[in-house]
Motif scaffolding. Structure first.
Motif, short mmCIF file in Angstrom:
data_model
loop_
_atom_site.label_atom_id
_atom_site.label_comp_id
_atom_site.label_asym_id
_atom_site.label_seq_id
_atom_site.Cartn_x
_atom_site.Cartn_y
_atom_site.Cartn_z
N ALA A 1 -9.71 80.57 78.00
CA ALA A 1 -9.22 79.62 77.23
C ALA A 1 -8.81 80.24 76.29
CB ALA A 1 -10.68 78.81 77.36
N ASP A 2 -9.64 81.63 75.34
CA ASP A 2 -9.17 81.89 74.25
C ASP A 2 -8.01 82.76 74.12
OD1 ASP A 2 -11.82 81.30 71.88
OD2 ASP A 2 -12.26 81.37 73.89
N THR A 3 -7.37 82.61 75.14
CA THR A 3 -5.35 83.39 74.78
C THR A 3 -4.67 82.61 75.71
OG1 THR A 3 -6.15 84.15 77.62
CG2 THR A 3 -7.13 85.77 75.87
N LEU A 4 -3.35 83.46 74.73
CA LEU A 4 -2.66 82.88 75.08
C LEU A 4 -1.99 83.25 76.11
CD1 LEU A 4 -0.21 83.60 71.92
CD2 LEU A 4 -1.30 80.76 72.66
N VAL A 5 -1.38 81.66 76.88
CA VAL A 5 -0.46 83.07 78.19
C VAL A 5 0.53 83.46 77.77
CG1 VAL A 5 0.80 81.96 80.30
CG2 VAL A 5 -0.87 80.48 79.78
N THR B 1 -6.72 94.10 68.20
CA THR B 1 -7.84 93.01 67.02
C THR B 1 -7.72 91.65 67.79
OG1 THR B 1 -6.19 92.64 65.36
CG2 THR B 1 -7.20 95.22 64.89
N ASP B 2 -8.30 90.97 67.56
CA ASP B 2 -8.12 89.49 67.33
C ASP B 2 -9.59 89.12 66.62
OD1 ASP B 2 -6.73 87.84 69.88
OD2 ASP B 2 -8.35 87.00 68.95
N ILE B 3 -9.42 87.53 66.04
CA ILE B 3 -11.01 87.10 65.85
C ILE B 3 -11.25 85.92 67.05
CG2 ILE B 3 -9.70 86.57 63.35
CD1 ILE B 3 -9.02 83.66 64.34
N SER B 4 -11.22 86.57 68.05
CA SER B 4 -11.86 85.57 68.99
C SER B 4 -12.32 87.18 69.69
CB SER B 4 -11.10 85.01 69.82
OG SER B 4 -11.27 84.59 71.34
N VAL B 5 -13.62 87.12 69.87
CA VAL B 5 -14.27 87.87 71.07
C VAL B 5 -14.37 87.88 72.35
CG1 VAL B 5 -17.05 88.49 71.28
CG2 VAL B 5 -16.62 88.19 68.61
N ASP C 1 -3.05 75.93 75.45
CA ASP C 1 -3.61 77.11 74.53
C ASP C 1 -4.34 77.31 73.45
OD1 ASP C 1 -1.75 79.10 75.62
OD2 ASP C 1 0.05 78.71 74.41
N PRO C 2 -5.14 77.86 72.90
CA PRO C 2 -6.30 78.05 71.44
C PRO C 2 -5.00 77.99 70.28
CG PRO C 2 -5.93 80.22 72.53
CD PRO C 2 -5.18 79.37 73.31
N ARG C 3 -5.17 76.39 69.82
CA ARG C 3 -5.43 76.27 68.68
C ARG C 3 -5.04 77.73 67.37
NH1 ARG C 3 -3.46 71.18 66.39
NH2 ARG C 3 -2.74 72.24 64.03
N LYS C 4 -6.10 78.39 67.08
CA LYS C 4 -6.15 79.67 66.19
C LYS C 4 -4.70 80.20 66.40
CE LYS C 4 -10.11 81.46 68.48
NZ LYS C 4 -11.06 80.99 68.89
N ALA C 5 -4.34 80.53 68.32
CA ALA C 5 -3.32 81.59 68.12
C ALA C 5 -2.29 80.76 68.06
CB ALA C 5 -3.80 81.59 69.63
N LEU C 6 -2.00 80.24 68.05
CA LEU C 6 -0.80 78.59 67.89
C LEU C 6 -0.44 78.96 65.69
CD1 LEU C 6 -0.82 76.21 70.52
CD2 LEU C 6 0.97 78.38 70.75
N ASP C 7 -1.26 78.34 65.83
CA ASP C 7 -1.13 77.60 63.96
C ASP C 7 -0.73 78.93 63.24
OD1 ASP C 7 -1.59 76.23 61.97
OD2 ASP C 7 -3.72 74.96 62.58
N GLY C 8 0.43 78.74 62.44
CA GLY C 8 0.92 80.02 61.75
C GLY C 8 0.62 79.41 60.20
N GLY C 9 -0.57 78.27 60.14
CA GLY C 9 -0.40 77.14 58.96
C GLY C 9 0.76 75.80 58.46
#
Length: 298
Positions: A97-101, A153-157, A222-230
């Motif tokens: 659930a924490d990874t993009l497809v 690297t990733d901010i998601s463990v 998709d996890p929002r943190k992997a989409l949201d570019g500000g």
């Protein structure tokens, strides 16, 4: 939602055809492929086995399993999420659930990086994959560069755990390590006498206000943190470009995946960070400028 039409009177082939019709009527883009993958997943049969057993009748349990998967797809859950895996660069990658497809256009980054490396591909290169997710870019590159070592690297463990498991499953764990941080913040670089020969990134690049308009398969799964570019979709590019000279070895390369329409803005950001173009921007198969390679300028 209407009940799924699948029953034990159907053969495997008939169940696939019926499911494909339902997916088509629902407006799904690849109904035949989705039906084949989901029926195969439900029955634990690959493509060849599905063909060989096409006339076999479904059991009650098999019909129920197919119906559950079909409901999930009709609710717009991506097939890759349902089966828990996606192929990228010919490599099978598990997802969570924490990874993009991983998407086909991201392979353009791999193509660009390999082309830019040229005759240095046989060296013991050091690679960093920022915002690695499932590890797609890093593992694809390590599969092509047998002397290379890399870090993702990733901010998601949880995403890093998925990437680490994929590296192990592909026999690449000995050359891949993973670090929890924002982009390249925790990585050593040229300032410490090292630096990476290649840094790649598929960062979050959707403007915050545009996320609601994305396809349901992306927006809802998709996890929002992997989409949201500000606000303008460029926040991650600013951070990565600003840190690139610290991370890169002399003559090192940075290859970035771009969102549609972002080429000029990202070029400006990299130029302001004193990064020079390393070849032309490469388009994906749809003709969208997708992968930008830059290097440290003097």
């Amino acid at each position: 939602m209407a009940a799924i039409d699948t029953d034990t009177a159907l053969s495997i082939a008939a169940a696939r055809r019926r499911l494909a019709r339902q997916f088509s009527h629902a407006g799904l883009g690849t109904p035949d492929l989705d039906a084949r993958i989901l029926v195969g997943h439900a029955l634990s049969l690959d493509h060849a086995a599905l063909a060989a057993q096409a006339d076999r009748r479904l059991t009650d349990e098999e019909a129920d399993t197919i119906a559950v998967l079909a409901r999930r797809r009709l609710d717009r859950e991506p097939v890759a999420r349902i089966v828990g895996a996606k192929e990228f660069w010919g490599l099978p990658l598990a997802l969570n659930a924490d990874t993009l497809v991983p998407r086909p256009e991201t392979e353009t980054v791999v193509e660009t990086a390999l082309a830019a490396l040229g005759d240095t591909r046989g060296r013991a290169l050091r690679i960093a994959d920022l915002d690695t997710g499932s590890g797609a870019l890093l593992l694809a590159l390590l599969s092509e560069l047998p002397a290379a070592h890399g870090v993702g690297t990733d901010i998601s463990v949880a995403a890093l755990a998925c990437a680490r498991a994929n590296a192990s499953a592909l026999g690449l764990a000995g050359r891949a390590s993973f670090v929890a941080c924002d982009h390249g913040a925790a990585l050593g670089g040229a300032a410490l006498g090292g630096g990476f020969d290649l840094v790649v990134a598929n960062p979050p690049y959707v403007a915050s206000g545009d996320i609601a308009g994305l396809q349901p398969e992306v927006r809802d799964f998709d996890p929002r943190k992997a989409l949201d570019g500000g606000r303008d979709g460029l926040a991650a590019y600013r951070a990565i470009a600003g840190d690139a000279r610290r991370l890169l070895a002399p003559h090192g390369l940075l290859v970035l995946e771009l969102g549609a329409g972002q080429l000029d803005a990202v070029r400006s950001l990299t130029a302001a960070a004193r990064l020079a173009p390393a070849g032309a921007c490469r388009n994906d198969l749809a003709g969208v400028p997708r992968a930008l390679a830059v290097t440290v300028s003097t």
